[in-house]
Design a protein around this motif. Sequence first.
Motif, PDB file in Angstrom:
ATOM      1  N   LYS A   8      41.522   3.301 -51.174  1.00  0.00           N
ATOM      2  CA  LYS A   8      42.891   2.922 -51.485  1.00  0.00           C
ATOM      3  C   LYS A   8      43.899   3.837 -50.773  1.00  0.00           C
ATOM      4  N   LEU A   9      43.577   5.116 -50.694  1.00  0.00           N
ATOM      5  CA  LEU A   9      44.444   6.073 -50.000  1.00  0.00           C
ATOM      6  C   LEU A   9      44.635   5.656 -48.541  1.00  0.00           C
ATOM      7  N   LEU A  10      43.540   5.274 -47.890  1.00  0.00           N
ATOM      8  CA  LEU A  10      43.583   4.944 -46.468  1.00  0.00           C
ATOM      9  C   LEU A  10      44.303   3.623 -46.197  1.00  0.00           C
ATOM     10  N   LYS A  24      39.615   9.062 -40.905  1.00  0.00           N
ATOM     11  CA  LYS A  24      39.271   8.361 -39.665  1.00  0.00           C
ATOM     12  C   LYS A  24      39.681   6.896 -39.669  1.00  0.00           C
ATOM     13  N   ASP A  25      39.792   6.285 -40.832  1.00  0.00           N
ATOM     14  CA  ASP A  25      40.172   4.874 -40.903  1.00  0.00           C
ATOM     15  C   ASP A  25      41.648   4.681 -41.253  1.00  0.00           C
ATOM     16  N   LYS A  85      43.875  16.606 -34.221  1.00  0.00           N
ATOM     17  CA  LYS A  85      42.614  15.919 -33.970  1.00  0.00           C
ATOM     18  C   LYS A  85      42.597  14.509 -34.544  1.00  0.00           C
ATOM     19  N   LEU A  86      43.579  14.193 -35.392  1.00  0.00           N
ATOM     20  CA  LEU A  86      43.667  12.843 -35.936  1.00  0.00           C
ATOM     21  C   LEU A  86      44.173  11.885 -34.859  1.00  0.00           C
ATOM     22  N   HIS A  92      37.456  18.113 -40.181  1.00  0.00           N
ATOM     23  CA  HIS A  92      37.307  17.659 -41.573  1.00  0.00           C
ATOM     24  C   HIS A  92      38.379  16.624 -41.906  1.00  0.00           C
ATOM     25  N   ALA A  93      39.626  16.906 -41.522  1.00  0.00           N
ATOM     26  CA  ALA A  93      40.704  15.944 -41.766  1.00  0.00           C
ATOM     27  C   ALA A  93      40.505  14.686 -40.936  1.00  0.00           C
TER      28      ALA A  93
END
Length: 220
Positions: free
Chosen positions: A15-17, A77-78, A93-94, A71-72
Amino acid sequence: SQDYLMPVVAHLQKKLLERDVIHCDETPVQVLKEEGKKPQTKSYMWLYRTGDDDKPPVILYDYQPSRNGDHAADFLKDFSGYIHSDGYSGYNKLTNITRCGCWAHLRRKFVEAIPSKKGANAPLTSAEIGRDYCDRLFHIEKELKDLSPEERKLKRLELEKPVLDGFWCWAESLNTLKGSALGKAVTYAINQKPYMENYLLDGRCSLSNNAAEMLSAPLQ
């Protein structure tokens, strides 16, 4: 916990993503008797929470043994949208995201550069001027808090963009002592400039990352 809680966490992460605005922060924690690590070694609790979008908030903590930005990048990643954070380079890195810098963090740099001893009638120092620019932005934000995101976006461009333009013109004109507290504040501001105005792109974005930092501070 694996049977009952992990499915809940996985659902909340999903839900967050799906949201458009996320706040992030990472806080060092000390873990005793952690396998393969000395007690003095820093581990990190990463925090991810939704932004101010008038929907029920989702707040998740993710323990990791290091501060590596991977890690983030893996946790998010989605995700595709706006990421609020401080100036930590690990968030670069995101991918497929728009980073929004934190004006509270930038303001703190100028506050730390204000001389401890100053005459009552002395003119404002450069550090105080930098702080006052930030305070002006926060004052305007307070006046806009009850507006809809669409209205807030328009008023920010009208009222805050001139303040931002003035701040950058002022900051880039300064000749500061390298390594001084003021020099570090100005360098931080200029290095973060690519991210510091991105909150103007969407009225749901925030001027600061306080929504995340206030939740991670008690862990320190």
